[in-house]
Design a protein around this motif. Structure first.
Motif, PDB file in Angstrom:
ATOM      1  N   VAL A   8      42.944 107.201   6.677  1.00  0.00           N
ATOM      2  CA  VAL A   8      42.062 108.110   6.819  1.00  0.00           C
ATOM      3  C   VAL A   8      41.090 107.781   7.893  1.00  0.00           C
ATOM      4  O   VAL A   8      40.357 108.600   8.846  1.00  0.00           O
ATOM      5  CB  VAL A   8      41.404 108.384   5.370  1.00  0.00           C
ATOM      6  CG1 VAL A   8      40.036 109.199   5.581  1.00  0.00           C
ATOM      7  CG2 VAL A   8      42.189 108.852   4.326  1.00  0.00           C
ATOM      8  N   LEU A   9      40.440 106.586   7.955  1.00  0.00           N
ATOM      9  CA  LEU A   9      39.560 106.094   8.753  1.00  0.00           C
ATOM     10  C   LEU A   9      40.282 106.265  10.257  1.00  0.00           C
ATOM     11  O   LEU A   9      39.652 106.428  11.236  1.00  0.00           O
ATOM     12  CB  LEU A   9      39.056 104.415   8.591  1.00  0.00           C
ATOM     13  CG  LEU A   9      38.256 104.093   9.528  1.00  0.00           C
ATOM     14  CD1 LEU A   9      36.818 104.780   9.281  1.00  0.00           C
ATOM     15  CD2 LEU A   9      37.639 102.664   9.135  1.00  0.00           C
ATOM     16  N   ALA A  10      41.382 105.662  10.463  1.00  0.00           N
ATOM     17  CA  ALA A  10      42.010 105.732  11.674  1.00  0.00           C
ATOM     18  C   ALA A  10      42.028 107.262  12.095  1.00  0.00           C
ATOM     19  O   ALA A  10      41.989 107.482  13.410  1.00  0.00           O
ATOM     20  CB  ALA A  10      43.405 105.101  11.742  1.00  0.00           C
ATOM     21  N   GLY A  14      40.219 108.839  15.281  1.00  0.00           N
ATOM     22  CA  GLY A  14      40.972 109.788  16.300  1.00  0.00           C
ATOM     23  C   GLY A  14      40.445 110.908  16.568  1.00  0.00           C
ATOM     24  O   GLY A  14      40.626 111.452  17.851  1.00  0.00           O
ATOM     25  N   VAL A  15      40.371 111.845  15.597  1.00  0.00           N
ATOM     26  CA  VAL A  15      39.548 113.035  15.643  1.00  0.00           C
ATOM     27  C   VAL A  15      38.248 113.098  16.571  1.00  0.00           C
ATOM     28  O   VAL A  15      38.126 113.688  17.446  1.00  0.00           O
ATOM     29  CB  VAL A  15      39.443 113.857  14.214  1.00  0.00           C
ATOM     30  CG1 VAL A  15      38.684 114.929  14.292  1.00  0.00           C
ATOM     31  CG2 VAL A  15      40.841 113.967  13.627  1.00  0.00           C
ATOM     32  N   VAL A  16      37.338 112.077  16.267  1.00  0.00           N
ATOM     33  CA  VAL A  16      36.207 111.910  16.882  1.00  0.00           C
ATOM     34  C   VAL A  16      36.271 111.722  18.329  1.00  0.00           C
ATOM     35  O   VAL A  16      35.498 112.193  19.263  1.00  0.00           O
ATOM     36  CB  VAL A  16      35.308 110.956  16.109  1.00  0.00           C
ATOM     37  CG1 VAL A  16      33.805 110.796  17.008  1.00  0.00           C
ATOM     38  CG2 VAL A  16      34.737 111.384  14.730  1.00  0.00           C
ATOM     39  N   CYS A  17      37.159 110.794  18.490  1.00  0.00           N
ATOM     40  CA  CYS A  17      37.516 110.300  20.006  1.00  0.00           C
ATOM     41  C   CYS A  17      37.951 111.545  20.690  1.00  0.00           C
ATOM     42  O   CYS A  17      37.572 111.704  21.847  1.00  0.00           O
ATOM     43  CB  CYS A  17      38.438 109.237  19.918  1.00  0.00           C
ATOM     44  SG  CYS A  17      37.688 107.746  19.425  1.00  0.00           S
ATOM     45  N   ARG A  18      38.602 112.394  20.107  1.00  0.00           N
ATOM     46  CA  ARG A  18      39.271 113.406  20.741  1.00  0.00           C
ATOM     47  C   ARG A  18      38.287 114.652  20.996  1.00  0.00           C
ATOM     48  O   ARG A  18      38.203 115.229  21.973  1.00  0.00           O
ATOM     49  CB  ARG A  18      40.562 114.242  19.915  1.00  0.00           C
ATOM     50  CG  ARG A  18      41.072 115.263  20.490  1.00  0.00           C
ATOM     51  CD  ARG A  18      41.928 114.847  21.793  1.00  0.00           C
ATOM     52  NE  ARG A  18      42.552 116.001  22.227  1.00  0.00           N
ATOM     53  CZ  ARG A  18      43.126 116.125  23.665  1.00  0.00           C
ATOM     54  NH1 ARG A  18      42.787 115.413  24.360  1.00  0.00           N
ATOM     55  NH2 ARG A  18      43.564 117.567  23.746  1.00  0.00           N
ATOM     56  N   LEU A  19      37.369 114.748  19.919  1.00  0.00           N
ATOM     57  CA  LEU A  19      36.550 115.920  20.137  1.00  0.00           C
ATOM     58  C   LEU A  19      35.392 115.571  20.952  1.00  0.00           C
ATOM     59  O   LEU A  19      34.737 116.431  21.680  1.00  0.00           O
ATOM     60  CB  LEU A  19      35.979 116.267  18.804  1.00  0.00           C
ATOM     61  CG  LEU A  19      36.853 116.967  17.667  1.00  0.00           C
ATOM     62  CD1 LEU A  19      36.158 116.865  16.480  1.00  0.00           C
ATOM     63  CD2 LEU A  19      37.371 118.278  18.252  1.00  0.00           C
ATOM     64  N   THR A  20      35.101 114.319  21.156  1.00  0.00           N
ATOM     65  CA  THR A  20      33.925 113.897  22.008  1.00  0.00           C
ATOM     66  C   THR A  20      34.409 113.249  23.224  1.00  0.00           C
ATOM     67  O   THR A  20      33.613 112.944  24.331  1.00  0.00           O
ATOM     68  CB  THR A  20      33.137 112.775  21.552  1.00  0.00           C
ATOM     69  OG1 THR A  20      33.891 111.578  21.133  1.00  0.00           O
ATOM     70  CG2 THR A  20      32.464 113.237  20.124  1.00  0.00           C
ATOM     71  N   ASP A  21      35.669 113.717  23.650  1.00  0.00           N
ATOM     72  CA  ASP A  21      36.508 113.215  24.956  1.00  0.00           C
ATOM     73  C   ASP A  21      36.135 111.364  25.130  1.00  0.00           C
ATOM     74  O   ASP A  21      36.022 111.012  26.419  1.00  0.00           O
ATOM     75  CB  ASP A  21      36.084 113.914  26.079  1.00  0.00           C
ATOM     76  CG  ASP A  21      36.357 115.365  25.960  1.00  0.00           C
ATOM     77  OD1 ASP A  21      37.607 115.440  25.795  1.00  0.00           O
ATOM     78  OD2 ASP A  21      35.709 116.113  26.331  1.00  0.00           O
TER      79      ASP A  21
END
Length: 69
Positions: A8-10, A14-21
């Motif tokens: 869940v943490l990983a 990944g989602v946060v990194c994708r959304l914030t580029d």
């Protein structure tokens, strides 16, 4: 439970990194990803192995005060 929390943490990272580029903090090639999986698996296996063994030097441990029994 720890493994599920790790997934869940990983996924969240990944989602946060994708959304914030922001570039992902992981290797972009398959062999690097396999290395990460192998290291994580080894860590979990050794953690389970060590947790089952009895402490052989418990009497030498000073505890929070530093005094031996």
């Amino acid at each position: 439970m720890k493994i599920l929390a790790g997934f869940v943490l990983a996924f969240a990272i990944g989602v946060v990194c994708r959304l914030t580029d922001v570039p992902l903090p992981a290797p972009p090639v398959l062999i690097g990803a396999a290395l990460v999986v192998a290291m994580s698996t080894g860590y979990v296996l050794v953690d389970r192995l060590v947790a089952r063994r009895a402490a052989s030097h418990r009497d030498l441990c000073g505890g929070p005060t530093g005094e031996q029994a």
